[in-house]
Design an enzyme around this catalytic site. Structure first.
Site, PDB file in Angstrom:
ATOM      1  N   ASP A   1      11.731  34.116  65.590  1.00  0.00           N
ATOM      2  CA  ASP A   1      10.339  34.538  65.667  1.00  0.00           C
ATOM      3  C   ASP A   1       9.667  34.438  64.301  1.00  0.00           C
ATOM      4  O   ASP A   1      10.264  34.776  63.271  1.00  0.00           O
ATOM      5  CB  ASP A   1      10.285  35.989  66.157  1.00  0.00           C
ATOM      6  CG  ASP A   1       8.875  36.507  66.286  1.00  0.00           C
ATOM      7  OD1 ASP A   1       8.147  36.028  67.173  1.00  0.00           O
ATOM      8  OD2 ASP A   1       8.488  37.386  65.484  1.00  0.00           O
TER       9      ASP A   1
ATOM     10  N   GLU B   1      29.425  26.686  62.893  1.00  0.00           N
ATOM     11  CA  GLU B   1      30.750  27.242  63.167  1.00  0.00           C
ATOM     12  C   GLU B   1      30.927  27.528  64.656  1.00  0.00           C
ATOM     13  O   GLU B   1      32.050  27.510  65.172  1.00  0.00           O
ATOM     14  CB  GLU B   1      30.959  28.536  62.382  1.00  0.00           C
ATOM     15  CG  GLU B   1      30.989  28.375  60.880  1.00  0.00           C
ATOM     16  CD  GLU B   1      31.154  29.728  60.188  1.00  0.00           C
ATOM     17  OE1 GLU B   1      31.724  30.659  60.817  1.00  0.00           O
ATOM     18  OE2 GLU B   1      30.704  29.872  59.040  1.00  0.00           O
TER      19      GLU B   1
END
Length: 525
Positions: free
Chosen positions: A199, A244
């Site tokens: 956001d 990851e």
């Protein structure tokens, strides 16, 4: 083997939890309601779900005032239920994207309450932007919601909030703030989230000393809180973390400069970002084509996919916007009560816009209720809850009109936290599912068909004798046929280009097989 680059071509459905589906009958949407409707979303044909904030929140700004990023607000359910939702969605082939709100927290967040209790000069206050008492606000900035972005504490100190006073801004120059957000990302990635939507992604960093606004438009890196250069280091760190887990980063970035916008999409930063330029354009062939060309050109140098969206939880719904006689675009500063709209016209255009958007190369976002053809609901001023309305002095109707809970049952759906307009049941998903000509049927067919060409080649504009048409082709992966999209935005019927098959139309063709005004088709070339 599942695609790792699914986000490049995905159709992603935005779930505004509070207004999607109510599972316990209290008038507020919740995770139980979403879980019950997961088969509906799978049948719709989308690839992923993006959830607006479901965290613990006082709801001063629709959940974007977060009090705890690691739990679910009791109004929506529990953390355990969110974990079940992620797993159940995954079993149906739906990935989940959660919202992260890094610019600010709620004034009920433990950090801010500790900062108020600790007082001036404390380490707790260093996590925010506090300034000593003074007669005037510390600088001349303007809030994103309008007005002064500074409020006083009981001791007379000022604190910064680019949005509402209940949303104090975090100090992103502090390492604790950076570490906390990376920990929050890990928390949700380890629970199965396929990505995060960020956001207000261009607002986090503030210039040292919080100086006054410079002269000019300040869109060259001098703006004290918008698009600061130090932001890129933050998102490079987040990208390494996301890699990851095989997760994606999606930015909410409002920037008029396409070159500066594209910097956030370099290969070691965000994967994608929302394309607000396309959303804001009017229903006009030159405007839409210019936006498409601008978008594709901006993304090409960094190798990022374009994104396309017609609506979201902040924007006037497409049917209403496109049904207006004059201003069919969107801008926050132009929102007013009582602007008339021809909903039949708006619906016809929204159907055509759906085919246009879904045919473009890249990923596409679908805001809940767009597949039902919902218009903007006009909320009586005394019932408006959005803080944008109050901070505008009652001039701006706010964003509640696009946040009214969805209609599911033809017989009605019980209470709702925002009032559903009279006659809302005619848009009910239950009713539309049985109507082959409904907006829902169009979206279901289009999303299924889109999967057959979402990996098609780049867009190639086609020459046409119709000056008010948009017509383009994309070569199919087998190197043979192409898929063509043609949209007639003019008043006169137009002949279709040469093709071997009509794949889908947003509305009926003329008896002679021509394309009427405000209608779109997909063709096999």
């Amino acid at each position: 083997m599942p695609r790792t680059d699914w986000w490049r071509t995905a159709a992603i459905y935005q779930v505004y939890v509070r207004s999607f589906a109510d599972g316990n009958g209290d008038g507020t949407g919740d995770l139980a309601g979403v879980r019950a409707r997961l088969p509906y979303l799978a049948e719709l044909g989308v690839d992923a779900l993006w959830f607006t904030p479901w965290y613990l929140s006082p709801l001063a700004d629709g959940g974007y005032d977060v009090a705890d990023y690691r739990t679910v607000d009791p109004a929506f359910g529990t953390l355990a239920e969110a974990e079940r939702l992620l797993a159940e969605a995954r079993d149906l082939g739906l990935r989940t994207i959660v919202d992260i709100v890094p610019n600010h927290v709620s004034d009920q967040h433990p950090w801010f309450k500790a900062a108020l209790a600790a007082g001036p000069g404390s380490p707790e206050q260093e996590l925010f932007h506090f300034r000593p008492p003074s007669a005037e606000p510390p600088n001349d900035w303007v809030s994103e919601f309008g007005g002064v972005p500074w409020s006083r504490t009981d001791s007379g100190q000022w604190y910064l909030h680019l949005f509402s006073p209940e949303q104090p801004d975090l100090n992103w120059a502090h390492p604790t703030v950076r570490q906390e957000h990376e920990d929050v990302l890990r928390f949700w990635f380890e629970r199965g989230a396929a990505g995060v939507r960020i956001d207000s992604a261009a607002l986090l960093a503030k210039a040292d000393g919080l100086p006054d606004m410079p002269g000019g438009d300040a869109e060259d890196g001098r703006h004290p809180f918008h698009d600061r250069p130090e932001l890129h280091g933050v998102y490079r760190s987040w990208r390494r973390l996301a890699e990851e887990y095989g997760a994606v980063l999606i930015g909410e970035i409002w920037l008029p400069d396409p070159e500066r916008f594209a910097r956030y999409l370099r290969p070691d930063e965000l994967h994608t970002a929302f394309n607000f330029d396309f959303l804001a354009r009017p229903w006009d062939p030159a405007e839409l084509r210019a936006s498409i060309d601008l978008t594709l050109a901006a993304h090409a140098p960094v190798g990022a996919p374009a994104t396309w969206v017609l609506a979201n939880h902040d924007v006037t719904r497409t049917v209403t916007r496109y049904g207006r006689a004059e201003d069919t675009g969107f801008a926050f500063e132009r929102k007013r009560f009582g602007v008339p709209a021809d909903l039949a016209l708006g619906t016809r255009r929204a159907r055509a816009a759906a085919l246009l958007t879904l045919a473009l190369p890249g990923s596409v976002y679908l805001y809940q209720g767009e597949e039902l053809g919902l218009p903007e609901a006009e909320i009586p001023p005394e019932l408006v809850q959005d803080p944008m309305h109050a901070r505008s002095g009652g001039v701006d109707p706010g964003r509640d009109g696009c946040r009214v809970p969805l209609p599911w049952r033809a017989a009605g759906d019980g209470p709702s936290w925002l009032p559903r307009p009279a006659g809302w049941q005619r848009y009910a998903a239950e009713r539309q599912a049985a109507d082959p000509d409904s907006m829902l049927a169009l979206y279901r067919t289009a999303l299924r068909s889109r999967r057959t060409f979402q990996d098609a080649g780049p867009l190639r504009w086609l020459r046409t004798d119709a000056p008010h048409a948009l017509s383009f082709a994309r070569e199919l992966p087998d190197g043979g046929d192409s898929v063509l999209c043609v949209v007639n935005l003019g008043a006169a019927d137009m002949a279709l280009p040469a093709h071997s098959e009509l794949l889908l139309a947003s509305g009926p063709l003329t008896p002679g097989g021509a394309l009427p005004q405000d209608t779109a088709v997909w063709l096999r070339g």
